[in-house]
Write a protein that holds these residues in place. Sequence first.
Motif, mmCIF file in Angstrom:
data_model
loop_
_atom_site.group_PDB
_atom_site.id
_atom_site.type_symbol
_atom_site.label_atom_id
_atom_site.label_comp_id
_atom_site.label_asym_id
_atom_site.label_seq_id
_atom_site.Cartn_x
_atom_site.Cartn_y
_atom_site.Cartn_z
ATOM 1 N N ASN A 11 0.831 -1.205 0.000
ATOM 2 C CA ASN A 11 0.000 0.000 0.000
ATOM 3 C C ASN A 11 0.866 1.255 0.000
ATOM 4 O O ASN A 11 0.548 2.245 -0.676
ATOM 5 C CB ASN A 11 -0.928 0.003 1.218
ATOM 6 C CG ASN A 11 -1.987 -1.079 1.137
ATOM 7 O OD1 ASN A 11 -2.285 -1.597 0.058
ATOM 8 N ND2 ASN A 11 -2.554 -1.450 2.282
ATOM 9 N N CYS A 14 2.209 1.736 -3.554
ATOM 10 C CA CYS A 14 1.180 2.299 -4.449
ATOM 11 C C CYS A 14 0.976 3.782 -4.178
ATOM 12 O O CYS A 14 0.824 4.573 -5.116
ATOM 13 C CB CYS A 14 -0.135 1.537 -4.268
ATOM 14 S SG CYS A 14 -0.089 -0.187 -4.806
ATOM 15 N N GLU A 64 -2.855 -0.486 -8.046
ATOM 16 C CA GLU A 64 -3.131 -1.855 -7.620
ATOM 17 C C GLU A 64 -3.914 -2.630 -8.676
ATOM 18 O O GLU A 64 -3.615 -3.798 -8.946
ATOM 19 C CB GLU A 64 -3.907 -1.832 -6.297
ATOM 20 C CG GLU A 64 -4.177 -3.207 -5.716
ATOM 21 C CD GLU A 64 -4.840 -3.152 -4.353
ATOM 22 O OE1 GLU A 64 -5.195 -4.237 -3.828
ATOM 23 O OE2 GLU A 64 -5.003 -2.037 -3.814
#
Length: 331
Positions: A11, A14, A64
């Motif tokens: 995460n 990203c 993602e």
Amino acid sequence: MVKAASQELYNAECQAIADSPTISDAELKKLLDTRAKTKTERHQQRKAELSRRYEVEVTPNLVEKDDDGWYPQLRMHYYLTLGREFLNNRDAKRAKAQLEAGENSVWKPDFNKGQLLPAVLLLENLNLLQFLTPDVQLRGSDEKLVEFKALAVQHRHVIKNYLNVSISEKHTPIAIAQKLLAKIDLKLDYVGRLGKRENRECVYQFVAPDDQRDSIFGQWLNRDELFLSESVSVTNNIELQTQVTDTTSQILEEVVSSPQGQTWKGLKLKLQQGLDSIGSCYSELISKVGEAVGVADGEPFWNGYLGQWQIAVNFASGCKSVLCDWLVIVN
């Protein structure tokens, strides 16, 4: 704990890509040519590639989804719907680039993989879009679903070859539909089991996803329409110049529809090749159009073996025998 830590790191990656500064085309090219990149440069390159691929704002969610293979699915959906009229030019441009890279030869697996038209035509013939009507409840016993399954099972080998989807008699119509809809990242939502107690069936319906694909399709559509209009403008300019200099002609109509039933009338003929796949960049088109235009030398002759008229045509690179399907009449 390991999975949670891994997801947290992903995460953050990203988010870092989405937060990277926007770079120009020149800067992107420089990064692509650079072998050893810093972490910041890799993030910048990734964002630039995603921005040019989807033509919308790059978010962590978009990063993602792209990692999960969203782009091929989205591209298939686009060319199956809004972008259908641009698919031929897209495939022709891809084939031309492969021919040029391979010096007029292609590696068949790569060529087949790069062509989207066969897969799109297959989905069209299966009428996959019939399932994308919102608020319509679907049961496996519906007549159109039974016909859909029969058609899919009949052509299961072709579906496997072009879409890499396995289908058998054991699959229900809904299961087959779900497999094919997954190729464009869509699905049918389960509603429930409806009907009388002794004859209940699973019911499904389509719910349009809220995944930003409409915005992306709009950007792609504007891009393709603009490119097509500019390409047509370039072609018109080339034809206008050739009329003034009397070196080429504008394509008007085919020479003969039934060669055996007509006689040669000795009209002046000229040939213009390569402009059907106008997907080339403008400079390349202008630089090569002179070599692609030829003037008929003599009169057509009937080739009985091929069952086709042929004629000798003078190109910049020499004289070649060409099928008359390429010829046009000049009034």
